[in-house]
Scaffold this motif. Structure first.
Motif, short mmCIF file in Angstrom:
data_model
loop_
_atom_site.label_atom_id
_atom_site.label_comp_id
_atom_site.label_asym_id
_atom_site.label_seq_id
_atom_site.Cartn_x
_atom_site.Cartn_y
_atom_site.Cartn_z
N VAL A 1 0.83 -1.21 0.00
CA VAL A 1 0.00 0.00 0.00
C VAL A 1 0.87 1.25 0.00
O VAL A 1 0.60 2.21 -0.73
CB VAL A 1 -0.98 -0.01 1.19
CG1 VAL A 1 -1.67 1.34 1.37
CG2 VAL A 1 -2.02 -1.10 1.00
N MET A 2 1.93 1.27 0.80
CA MET A 2 2.78 2.44 0.86
C MET A 2 3.44 2.70 -0.48
O MET A 2 3.53 3.84 -0.94
CB MET A 2 3.84 2.27 1.96
CG MET A 2 4.52 3.56 2.37
SD MET A 2 3.35 4.70 3.14
CE MET A 2 3.44 6.06 1.99
N ASN A 3 3.89 1.64 -1.13
CA ASN A 3 4.49 1.80 -2.45
C ASN A 3 3.46 2.32 -3.46
O ASN A 3 3.79 3.14 -4.32
CB ASN A 3 5.11 0.47 -2.91
CG ASN A 3 6.48 0.29 -2.33
OD1 ASN A 3 7.46 0.80 -2.85
ND2 ASN A 3 6.58 -0.46 -1.24
N ALA A 4 2.22 1.89 -3.35
CA ALA A 4 1.17 2.40 -4.23
C ALA A 4 0.97 3.89 -4.01
O ALA A 4 0.89 4.68 -4.97
CB ALA A 4 -0.13 1.63 -4.02
N PHE A 5 0.88 4.31 -2.75
CA PHE A 5 0.72 5.74 -2.46
C PHE A 5 1.93 6.55 -2.94
O PHE A 5 1.77 7.65 -3.46
CB PHE A 5 0.47 5.99 -0.98
CG PHE A 5 -0.96 5.83 -0.57
CD1 PHE A 5 -1.95 6.65 -1.10
CD2 PHE A 5 -1.33 4.87 0.36
CE1 PHE A 5 -3.28 6.51 -0.72
CE2 PHE A 5 -2.66 4.73 0.75
CZ PHE A 5 -3.64 5.55 0.21
N ASN A 6 3.13 6.01 -2.75
CA ASN A 6 4.32 6.71 -3.24
C ASN A 6 4.24 6.92 -4.74
O ASN A 6 4.52 8.02 -5.25
CB ASN A 6 5.59 5.92 -2.93
CG ASN A 6 6.00 5.89 -1.48
OD1 ASN A 6 6.82 5.05 -1.10
ND2 ASN A 6 5.47 6.77 -0.64
N ARG A 7 3.86 5.89 -5.45
CA ARG A 7 3.79 5.99 -6.91
C ARG A 7 2.70 6.95 -7.36
O ARG A 7 2.87 7.70 -8.33
CB ARG A 7 3.60 4.60 -7.51
CG ARG A 7 4.93 3.84 -7.54
CD ARG A 7 4.77 2.34 -7.40
NE ARG A 7 6.05 1.65 -7.48
CZ ARG A 7 6.96 1.61 -6.50
NH1 ARG A 7 6.74 2.24 -5.36
NH2 ARG A 7 8.09 0.96 -6.66
N LEU A 8 1.58 6.97 -6.65
CA LEU A 8 0.51 7.90 -6.96
C LEU A 8 1.00 9.34 -6.79
O LEU A 8 0.81 10.18 -7.69
CB LEU A 8 -0.67 7.61 -6.02
CG LEU A 8 -1.95 8.39 -6.26
CD1 LEU A 8 -3.13 7.54 -5.82
CD2 LEU A 8 -1.96 9.70 -5.51
N ALA A 9 1.63 9.63 -5.67
CA ALA A 9 2.10 11.00 -5.39
C ALA A 9 3.21 11.42 -6.35
O ALA A 9 3.23 12.56 -6.83
CB ALA A 9 2.57 11.11 -3.94
N ILE A 10 4.12 10.51 -6.65
CA ILE A 10 5.24 10.84 -7.54
C ILE A 10 4.75 11.03 -8.97
O ILE A 10 5.11 12.00 -9.64
CB ILE A 10 6.33 9.75 -7.46
CG1 ILE A 10 7.02 9.81 -6.08
CG2 ILE A 10 7.35 9.92 -8.58
CD1 ILE A 10 7.89 8.60 -5.77
N ALA A 11 3.92 10.11 -9.46
CA ALA A 11 3.43 10.21 -10.84
C ALA A 11 2.58 11.46 -11.06
O ALA A 11 2.63 12.06 -12.13
CB ALA A 11 2.64 8.96 -11.21
N SER A 12 1.84 11.86 -10.03
CA SER A 12 1.00 13.06 -10.13
C SER A 12 1.74 14.33 -9.73
O SER A 12 1.19 15.43 -9.83
CB SER A 12 -0.23 12.91 -9.24
OG SER A 12 -1.07 11.88 -9.72
N ARG A 13 2.97 14.17 -9.27
CA ARG A 13 3.79 15.29 -8.78
C ARG A 13 3.05 16.10 -7.73
O ARG A 13 2.88 17.32 -7.87
CB ARG A 13 4.26 16.18 -9.92
CG ARG A 13 5.37 15.57 -10.71
CD ARG A 13 6.42 16.63 -11.11
NE ARG A 13 7.52 15.98 -11.80
CZ ARG A 13 7.77 16.10 -13.09
NH1 ARG A 13 7.03 16.88 -13.84
NH2 ARG A 13 8.79 15.46 -13.62
N TYR A 14 2.65 15.40 -6.65
CA TYR A 14 2.02 16.13 -5.55
C TYR A 14 2.97 17.21 -5.06
O TYR A 14 4.16 16.97 -4.87
CB TYR A 14 1.69 15.17 -4.40
CG TYR A 14 0.44 14.35 -4.59
CD1 TYR A 14 -0.16 14.19 -5.82
CD2 TYR A 14 -0.13 13.72 -3.50
CE1 TYR A 14 -1.31 13.44 -5.97
CE2 TYR A 14 -1.29 12.97 -3.65
CZ TYR A 14 -1.87 12.83 -4.88
OH TYR A 14 -3.01 12.09 -5.02
#
Length: 152
Positions: free
Chosen positions: A135-148
């Motif tokens: 789950v943490m890796n999924a959230f990391n990828r979401l934030a990085i890909a979207s450039r939070y």
């Protein structure tokens, strides 16, 4: 950093984001149910985010850990956890397995890494810990890909 605007995939597909957050809530409840220390859980989130280079998640989970009472020293030395005496045998096994799951492309999760965790954690704890890393890796990828945005 590139200033190119990105689609915020959480907002673009809210049902998918809602499913991920529901999974996260389930994993958090499981972590508590299997008896893993909440401070360790936060450290594992921080460590996965450090490896992935997710500034958004790092800022959030470092703040959360400090608010929960985690030692600034343990957070500071987390990237070098193997070189310190700050972490228990359980902490070390959990960190090692979290790193292996996070770096799965570098050689999968070795029997050595898995067995180190299985030696000090219950099967329920090992399973919960792996779910946390996923789950943490999924959230990391979401934030990085979207450039939070992470601003000072």
């Amino acid at each position: 950093m590139n200033d190119t605007r990105r689609v915020n995939i959480a907002k673009q597909h809210p049902a998918s984001y809602k499913a991920l957050t529901a999974l996260n809530e389930e994993v958090q409840q499981t972590m508590a149910a299997v008896g893993l220390d909440p401070l360790l859980v936060e450290l594992l989130k921080i460590r996965a985010s450090q490896i992935n280079g997710c500034a958004f998640c790092l800022r959030m989970h470092v703040r959360d850990a400090l608010q929960m009472g985690e030692s600034p020293d343990r957070i500071a030395v987390l990237p070098g956890w193997e070189e310190t005496d700050y972490f228990s045998e359980t902490d070390r096994a959990a960190l090692r397995l979290t790193e292996a799951v996070t770096r799965v492309a570098d050689g999968h999760v070795s029997d050595e890494d898995y067995n180190a965790a299985a030696a000090v954690l219950t099967e329920d704890q090992v399973s919960a810990l792996i779910w946390l890393a996923i789950v943490m890796n999924a959230f990391n990828r979401l934030a990085i890909a979207s450039r939070y945005t992470v601003a000072g």
